[in-house]
Design a protein around this motif. Sequence first.
Motif, PDB file in Angstrom:
ATOM      1  N   UNK A 204       0.814  -1.222   0.000  1.00  0.00           N
ATOM      2  CA  UNK A 204       0.000   0.000   0.000  1.00  0.00           C
ATOM      3  C   UNK A 204       0.848   1.274   0.000  1.00  0.00           C
ATOM      4  N   UNK A 205       2.137   1.182  -0.286  1.00  0.00           N
ATOM      5  CA  UNK A 205       2.969   2.388  -0.384  1.00  0.00           C
ATOM      6  C   UNK A 205       3.197   3.077   0.954  1.00  0.00           C
ATOM      7  N   UNK A 206       3.213   4.425   0.911  1.00  0.00           N
ATOM      8  CA  UNK A 206       3.392   5.264   2.107  1.00  0.00           C
ATOM      9  C   UNK A 206       4.755   5.006   2.771  1.00  0.00           C
ATOM     10  N   UNK A 207       5.825   5.324   2.023  1.00  0.00           N
ATOM     11  CA  UNK A 207       7.172   5.128   2.534  1.00  0.00           C
ATOM     12  C   UNK A 207       7.799   6.399   3.106  1.00  0.00           C
ATOM     13  N   UNK A 208       7.142   7.541   2.944  1.00  0.00           N
ATOM     14  CA  UNK A 208       7.696   8.771   3.514  1.00  0.00           C
ATOM     15  C   UNK A 208       6.801   9.359   4.605  1.00  0.00           C
ATOM     16  N   UNK A 209       5.658   8.762   4.857  1.00  0.00           N
ATOM     17  CA  UNK A 209       4.780   9.254   5.921  1.00  0.00           C
ATOM     18  C   UNK A 209       3.890   8.117   6.427  1.00  0.00           C
ATOM     19  N   UNK A 210       3.409   8.321   7.662  1.00  0.00           N
ATOM     20  CA  UNK A 210       2.441   7.396   8.260  1.00  0.00           C
ATOM     21  C   UNK A 210       1.051   7.962   7.997  1.00  0.00           C
ATOM     22  N   UNK A 211       0.241   7.214   7.280  1.00  0.00           N
ATOM     23  CA  UNK A 211      -1.140   7.616   7.022  1.00  0.00           C
ATOM     24  C   UNK A 211      -2.029   7.024   8.125  1.00  0.00           C
ATOM     25  N   UNK A 212      -2.867   7.873   8.728  1.00  0.00           N
ATOM     26  CA  UNK A 212      -3.754   7.437   9.814  1.00  0.00           C
ATOM     27  C   UNK A 212      -5.168   7.884   9.482  1.00  0.00           C
ATOM     28  N   UNK A 213      -6.111   6.957   9.554  1.00  0.00           N
ATOM     29  CA  UNK A 213      -7.521   7.275   9.351  1.00  0.00           C
ATOM     30  C   UNK A 213      -8.273   7.037  10.651  1.00  0.00           C
ATOM     31  N   UNK A 214      -9.175   7.977  11.009  1.00  0.00           N
ATOM     32  CA  UNK A 214      -9.982   7.826  12.217  1.00  0.00           C
ATOM     33  C   UNK A 214     -11.459   7.710  11.845  1.00  0.00           C
ATOM     34  N   UNK A 215     -12.256   7.373  12.840  1.00  0.00           N
ATOM     35  CA  UNK A 215     -13.706   7.308  12.633  1.00  0.00           C
ATOM     36  C   UNK A 215     -14.354   8.693  12.692  1.00  0.00           C
ATOM     37  N   UNK A 216     -13.585   9.712  12.998  1.00  0.00           N
ATOM     38  CA  UNK A 216     -14.067  11.097  12.897  1.00  0.00           C
ATOM     39  C   UNK A 216     -14.698  11.646  14.161  1.00  0.00           C
ATOM     40  N   UNK A 217     -15.893  11.184  14.462  1.00  0.00           N
ATOM     41  CA  UNK A 217     -16.584  11.687  15.646  1.00  0.00           C
ATOM     42  C   UNK A 217     -17.342  12.973  15.432  1.00  0.00           C
ATOM     43  N   UNK A 218     -17.405  13.463  14.214  1.00  0.00           N
ATOM     44  CA  UNK A 218     -18.130  14.698  13.935  1.00  0.00           C
ATOM     45  C   UNK A 218     -17.215  15.910  13.923  1.00  0.00           C
ATOM     46  N   UNK A 219     -17.729  16.985  13.364  1.00  0.00           N
ATOM     47  CA  UNK A 219     -16.941  18.221  13.278  1.00  0.00           C
ATOM     48  C   UNK A 219     -17.050  19.007  14.585  1.00  0.00           C
ATOM     49  N   UNK A 220     -15.984  19.675  14.992  1.00  0.00           N
ATOM     50  CA  UNK A 220     -16.019  20.426  16.255  1.00  0.00           C
ATOM     51  C   UNK A 220     -16.926  21.647  16.171  1.00  0.00           C
ATOM     52  N   UNK A 221     -17.452  22.036  17.337  1.00  0.00           N
ATOM     53  CA  UNK A 221     -18.262  23.258  17.394  1.00  0.00           C
ATOM     54  C   UNK A 221     -17.540  24.389  18.117  1.00  0.00           C
ATOM     55  N   UNK A 222     -16.304  24.151  18.527  1.00  0.00           N
ATOM     56  CA  UNK A 222     -15.500  25.195  19.175  1.00  0.00           C
ATOM     57  C   UNK A 222     -15.415  25.086  20.670  1.00  0.00           C
ATOM     58  N   UNK A 223     -16.231  24.232  21.289  1.00  0.00           N
ATOM     59  CA  UNK A 223     -16.215  24.092  22.749  1.00  0.00           C
ATOM     60  C   UNK A 223     -15.494  22.823  23.212  1.00  0.00           C
TER      61      UNK A 223
END
Length: 228
Positions: A204-223
């Motif tokens: 899957x390549x990626x020899x110059x960086x670590x790729x990380x995927x998360x489940x997100x959890x929604x966009x922040x609202x600032x609080x």
Amino acid sequence: MGRHSLATKRRKPPIGVAALIAPAAVFFAVGGDVPSPDETSRDVEPVVTPVENQASPEATTPCCVELVAAPPTAPPFIVDEPDATPPPGEVFAASRLRIVDRALPAGIAPERGLQVKTILTSRAISEAFPEISNIGGVRPDSLRWHPNGLALDVMIPNPTSAEGIALGNEIVWYVLRNAKRFGMQDAIWRGVYYTPDGAQGYGHGHYDHVHITTTGGGYPDGDEIYLR
């Protein structure tokens, strides 16, 4: 004679009486500052501010600051999870309380457009690995992970060197150890695809960086408050 003349002729107390009065005065002056046995033996319970109460207007302790006590002969107990509690039966002296700030500062990744779990992952990696100077986040891509704020690219300095490879490996294992907390979905490094259960495949390549995927959890609202 005038009033001032009379005042200068008042009789001084006999020397023997003055000698008795002076020690008594010293005794009462000092005795007033000595605490009672009840006061010196009273234990003071440590104060801990729950995370969930820190946003309330009535809270008196600053946000994300917790008073943590350290036992005299053991390492200090540091809270690193929202629901962590001191060891059972542990009693701390108030004089050994210390302040632990559990809030993670902003990391080096641009956070605009990232979802909350992705931000937490970025901030934690930025703090744990000061060698990292570049973390990519939102960018155009044919897949949805980066455009939707669900992915990070942790760029590794000198990625083909022994030190660079070791650093990338360490970051992968750090993310795996915190997979639940970070909402990790997967990671890719040097051709290996990882999930929270470990390595799953190659190519899957990626020899110059670590790729990380998360489940997100929604966009922040600032609080949001991101904790260590």
